[in-house]
Design an enzyme around this catalytic site. Structure first.
Site, PDB file in Angstrom:
ATOM      1  N   PRO A  68      41.286  43.125  60.727  1.00  0.00           N
ATOM      2  CA  PRO A  68      41.181  44.054  59.907  1.00  0.00           C
ATOM      3  C   PRO A  68      42.041  43.537  58.654  1.00  0.00           C
ATOM      4  O   PRO A  68      42.019  43.992  57.623  1.00  0.00           O
ATOM      5  CB  PRO A  68      41.301  45.390  60.296  1.00  0.00           C
ATOM      6  CG  PRO A  68      41.547  45.052  61.644  1.00  0.00           C
ATOM      7  CD  PRO A  68      41.316  43.842  62.115  1.00  0.00           C
ATOM      8  N   GLU A  69      43.241  42.798  58.783  1.00  0.00           N
ATOM      9  CA  GLU A  69      44.291  42.727  58.068  1.00  0.00           C
ATOM     10  C   GLU A  69      43.786  41.662  57.079  1.00  0.00           C
ATOM     11  O   GLU A  69      43.171  40.963  56.945  1.00  0.00           O
ATOM     12  CB  GLU A  69      45.376  42.043  58.889  1.00  0.00           C
ATOM     13  CG  GLU A  69      46.176  43.055  59.878  1.00  0.00           C
ATOM     14  CD  GLU A  69      46.659  44.260  59.593  1.00  0.00           C
ATOM     15  OE1 GLU A  69      46.817  44.382  58.193  1.00  0.00           O
ATOM     16  OE2 GLU A  69      47.080  45.100  60.357  1.00  0.00           O
ATOM     17  N   ASN A  72      47.407  39.433  52.052  1.00  0.00           N
ATOM     18  CA  ASN A  72      48.714  39.527  51.692  1.00  0.00           C
ATOM     19  C   ASN A  72      49.359  39.770  52.741  1.00  0.00           C
ATOM     20  O   ASN A  72      50.791  39.406  52.904  1.00  0.00           O
ATOM     21  CB  ASN A  72      48.961  40.186  50.526  1.00  0.00           C
ATOM     22  CG  ASN A  72      48.304  39.668  49.216  1.00  0.00           C
ATOM     23  OD1 ASN A  72      48.883  38.741  48.848  1.00  0.00           O
ATOM     24  ND2 ASN A  72      47.315  40.262  48.574  1.00  0.00           N
ATOM     25  N   HIS A 308      48.571  46.254  38.599  1.00  0.00           N
ATOM     26  CA  HIS A 308      47.557  45.847  40.079  1.00  0.00           C
ATOM     27  C   HIS A 308      47.408  47.556  40.330  1.00  0.00           C
ATOM     28  O   HIS A 308      48.303  48.142  40.889  1.00  0.00           O
ATOM     29  CB  HIS A 308      48.514  45.376  41.085  1.00  0.00           C
ATOM     30  CG  HIS A 308      47.685  45.272  42.257  1.00  0.00           C
ATOM     31  ND1 HIS A 308      48.212  45.721  43.441  1.00  0.00           N
ATOM     32  CD2 HIS A 308      46.285  44.955  42.481  1.00  0.00           C
ATOM     33  CE1 HIS A 308      47.194  45.800  44.416  1.00  0.00           C
ATOM     34  NE2 HIS A 308      45.995  45.158  43.566  1.00  0.00           N
ATOM     35  N   LEU A 309      46.290  47.771  40.372  1.00  0.00           N
ATOM     36  CA  LEU A 309      45.653  48.881  40.616  1.00  0.00           C
ATOM     37  C   LEU A 309      44.589  48.918  41.634  1.00  0.00           C
ATOM     38  O   LEU A 309      43.576  48.398  41.456  1.00  0.00           O
ATOM     39  CB  LEU A 309      44.734  49.607  39.303  1.00  0.00           C
ATOM     40  CG  LEU A 309      44.352  50.979  39.216  1.00  0.00           C
ATOM     41  CD1 LEU A 309      45.546  51.900  39.319  1.00  0.00           C
ATOM     42  CD2 LEU A 309      43.532  51.191  38.066  1.00  0.00           C
ATOM     43  N   ASP A 387      44.646  36.485  39.807  1.00  0.00           N
ATOM     44  CA  ASP A 387      44.982  37.817  39.407  1.00  0.00           C
ATOM     45  C   ASP A 387      46.589  38.030  39.610  1.00  0.00           C
ATOM     46  O   ASP A 387      47.539  38.646  38.809  1.00  0.00           O
ATOM     47  CB  ASP A 387      44.272  38.997  40.201  1.00  0.00           C
ATOM     48  CG  ASP A 387      43.089  39.242  39.496  1.00  0.00           C
ATOM     49  OD1 ASP A 387      43.010  38.944  38.392  1.00  0.00           O
ATOM     50  OD2 ASP A 387      42.332  40.186  39.943  1.00  0.00           O
TER      51      ASP A 387
HETATM   52  N1  LIG Z   1      41.023  39.841  42.867  1.00  0.00           N
HETATM   53  C1  LIG Z   1      41.687  41.078  43.365  1.00  0.00           C
HETATM   54  N2  LIG Z   1      41.423  41.370  44.661  1.00  0.00           N
HETATM   55  C2  LIG Z   1      42.174  42.455  45.017  1.00  0.00           C
HETATM   56  C3  LIG Z   1      42.821  43.110  44.280  1.00  0.00           C
HETATM   57  N3  LIG Z   1      43.619  44.238  44.960  1.00  0.00           N
HETATM   58  C4  LIG Z   1      43.248  43.995  46.241  1.00  0.00           C
HETATM   59  N4  LIG Z   1      42.153  43.013  46.302  1.00  0.00           N
HETATM   60  C5  LIG Z   1      41.319  42.338  47.382  1.00  0.00           C
HETATM   61  O1  LIG Z   1      41.594  43.356  48.622  1.00  0.00           O
HETATM   62  C6  LIG Z   1      42.622  42.691  49.425  1.00  0.00           C
HETATM   63  C7  LIG Z   1      43.523  43.579  49.958  1.00  0.00           C
HETATM   64  O2  LIG Z   1      44.453  43.485  51.012  1.00  0.00           O
HETATM   65  P1  LIG Z   1      45.986  42.720  51.126  1.00  0.00           P
HETATM   66  O3  LIG Z   1      45.883  41.690  50.605  1.00  0.00           O
HETATM   67  O4  LIG Z   1      45.954  43.017  52.592  1.00  0.00           O
HETATM   68  O5  LIG Z   1      46.569  43.916  50.174  1.00  0.00           O
HETATM   69  P2  LIG Z   1      46.923  45.537  50.694  1.00  0.00           P
HETATM   70  O6  LIG Z   1      45.776  46.010  51.420  1.00  0.00           O
HETATM   71  O7  LIG Z   1      46.907  46.058  49.313  1.00  0.00           O
HETATM   72  O8  LIG Z   1      48.236  45.676  51.329  1.00  0.00           O
HETATM   73  C8  LIG Z   1      43.126  41.573  48.766  1.00  0.00           C
HETATM   74  O9  LIG Z   1      43.475  40.565  49.967  1.00  0.00           O
HETATM   75  C9  LIG Z   1      41.903  41.001  47.928  1.00  0.00           C
HETATM   76  O10 LIG Z   1      41.075  40.427  48.591  1.00  0.00           O
HETATM   77  C10 LIG Z   1      43.018  42.896  42.743  1.00  0.00           C
HETATM   78  O11 LIG Z   1      43.982  43.389  41.910  1.00  0.00           O
HETATM   79  N5  LIG Z   1      42.473  41.646  42.385  1.00  0.00           N
HETATM   80 MG   LIG Z   2      45.663  45.281  53.550  1.00  0.00          MG
END
Ligand SMILES: Nc1nc2c(ncn2[C@@H]2O[C@H](COP(=O)(O)OP(=O)(O)O)[C@@H](O)[C@H]2O)c(=O)[nH]1
Ligand SMILES: [Mg+2]
Ligand SMILES: *[C@@H]1O[C@H](CO)[C@@H](O)[C@H](O)[C@H]1NC(C)=O
Ligand SMILES: *[C@@H]1O[C@H](CO)[C@@H](O)[C@H](O)[C@H]1NC(C)=O
Ligand SMILES: *[C@@H]1O[C@H](CO)[C@@H](O)[C@H](O)[C@H]1NC(C)=O
Length: 445
Positions: A68-69, A72, A308-309, A387
């Site tokens: 599930p991770e 980032n 970043h929202l 982004d």
């Molecule tokens: N393109 C885009 N994808 C996003 C954005 N915010 C979240 N995501 C998607 O949602 C995932 C969020 O998971 P992660 O990278 O683990 O970050 P976290 O969950 O916010 O700590 C990202 O990897 C992206 O695939 C955004 O602002 N733009």
């Molecule tokens: Mg995450």
């Protein structure tokens, strides 16, 4: 080398010649050159090793992360594994880190596009990664190793008994598996599992290890208890950073340079829609990260607010520290007034319904919206990077509380040399009382 050429998508020949497709074509040509280069750099180091220390065996460290991770956090786990490989290389054998292919990520939901077995080269510059620690793509490992076989998988887990008498101590022991094993034996006695979507891959042995501590705690085990050539650590996020935000952390983080085509697309977007260029914004970037040492406060950034929202799972939990759309827009407007910025770039994972509402509240917001053809080439991971790259170049940035997506933008801005006041900002929940702002982590060069 051959397989990196294979990734040139045939589709671009027939698809509409959009800008992204054009840049892609140009960059893939570059990437092929870069790969040739990287390979020779890499094999040169191996030759040198062979000459000076015949006793150093070539060994491979593979790893994977809890399914599930997101993207980032996975980037963060890479830093921990790179640190472990550095420790291993200091102590003896010639360890190489095998990059786990990207795919099947929970958030990568764009329909009808192929998103597994994606090599790291599609998102990051391999030459840059290699200037930090020896790394190879998984398909290169298969070729070098003589087949899709991994000698030993170690599934990392915590201790069944938790911390004994509340005292933290670093330790590692072979233990029975606590959870149901995600690997099963086939008729030949090999272990089958997910293995990043490579169905032919199999392991010769799988065991569980309870580990509590920093990444390099695994070094003695990999050196002394295990003698086979290729070892995979599954659930690698179990291990902590050797030294969070220390020099080694930052070396690895700085080496995670985004792939050139993604940076180019982001830069073009900045120029076209945000009146933002590196020369004017003082964000000149060096392809060679080892030479990148911008002074804090030297970067000015483009004339826009970067946002970043984070939505989706961050709002489903009704978290206190995440604002309503109305609350977020109010904050954005006030920041634009304060910093005299008339443009706002928004990166978000909001769903269609929320996007509609957001557009109604803030009609002139700017977003990076790829066409279907572009999305097929860039994939959800590439769009996320673009982004992040655009947010990283804004004059002022505000992110979402405890989102690793926002944290990686902080780091990128730190590398570019922004004043920390313009970076370490986050939205507050509508009714949040103490809205603690993110920590400033200074680069150690
Ligand atoms: N393109 C885009 N994808 C996003 C954005 N915010 C979240 N995501 C998607 O949602 C995932 C969020 O998971 P992660 O990278 O683990 O970050 P976290 O969950 O916010 O700590 C990202 O990897 C992206 O695939 C955004 O602002 N733009
Ligand atoms: Mg995450
Ligand atoms: C590694 O080997 C040592 C010495 O034989 C042993 O004491 C230790 O329990 C082993 N550790 C693991 C994780 O297998
Ligand atoms: C599997 O690995 C464990 C731990 O290294 C080892 O004790 C065991 O002998 C191995 N089993 C086989 C069949 O090689
Ligand atoms: C872009 O920025 C430059 C320098 O700040 C400014 O002179 C120019 O008028 C801007 N152009 C547009 C179209 O806003």
């Amino acid at each position: 080398m051959a397989h990196s050429v294979k990734h040139v998508p045939v589709s671009f020949i027939v698809s509409n010649c959009s800008f992204v497709v054009f840049v892609w074509y140009f960059v893939v040509a570059l990437a092929v050159l870069e790969t040739v280069n990287a390979d020779s750099v890499f094999s040169a180091s191996h030759t040198a090793t062979v000459q000076t220390a015949a006793a150093r065996d070539l060994r491979y460290l593979l790893y994977d992360v809890n399914p599930p991770e997101g993207f980032n956090l996975r980037r963060d786990v890479y830093i921990r594994m790179a640190s472990l490989v550095k420790t291993l290389r200091k102590n003896g054998d010639d360890w190489v880190l095998v990059l786990p292919p990207w795919g099947r990520l929970y958030h990568w939901q764009s329909p009808n596009i192929h998103q597994i077995r994606i090599p790291w080269g599609e998102f990051f510059s391999l030459t840059s990664l290699q200037a930090n620690v020896p790394v190879i793509e998984y398909e290169e490992f298969i070729a070098e190793n003589g087949g899709p076989f991994i000698d030993q998988v170690l599934v990392l887990q915590n201790y069944a008994e938790g911390w004994t008498d509340g005292k933290w101590e670093e330790k590692v022991d072979e233990r029975p598996c606590i959870e149901k094993l995600m690997y099963s034996k086939d008729k030949q006695g090999y272990y089958r599992g997910w293995f990043w979507g490579y169905e032919q891959t199999r392991a010769r042995n799988v065991t569980c290890i309870s580990a509590q501590g920093h990444a390099s705690i695994m070094a003695p085990v990999l050196q002394n208890n295990i003698t086979v050539t290729s070892v995979m650590l599954d659930r690698a996020e179990t291990l902590l950073h050797d030294h969070y935000a220390g020099k080694d952390y930052w070396d690895t983080r700085r080496s995670m340079v985004f792939a050139k085509h993604l940076r180019l697309i982001g830069d073009d977007f900045r120029a076209k829609y945000l009146n933002s260029t590196d020369d004017r914004d003082h964000t000149v970037y060096s392809e060679d990260w080892t030479r990148m040492k911008a002074k804090l406060g030297s970067a000015k950034g483009g004339p826009y607010l970067g946002v970043h929202l984070r939505r989706k799972d961050f709002i489903w939990g009704h978290r206190e520290d995440v604002p309503s759309l109305k609350g977020a827009v109010k904050k954005m407007r006030s920041l634009m007034r304060k910093h005299k910025l008339d443009k706002v770039f928004i990166a978000t994972d909001a769903d269609e319904e929320e996007l509609k509402e957001l557009k109604k509240l803030l009609p002139d917001m700017v977003r990076f919206e790829p066409s279907i053809e572009d999305l097929e080439l860039l994939k959800d991971g590439g769009v996320a990077i673009i982004d992040q790259w655009i947010c990283a170049h804004a004059r002022f940035f505000i992110g979402t509380s405890v989102s690793t997506f926002s944290f990686r933008i902080h780091e990128e801005r730190e590398i570019l040399g922004f004043d920390p006041k313009t970076t370490y900002n986050r939205f507050c929940g509508d009714t949040e009382k103490e809205c603690e702002q993110p920590t400033h982590w200074k680069i150690v060069y």
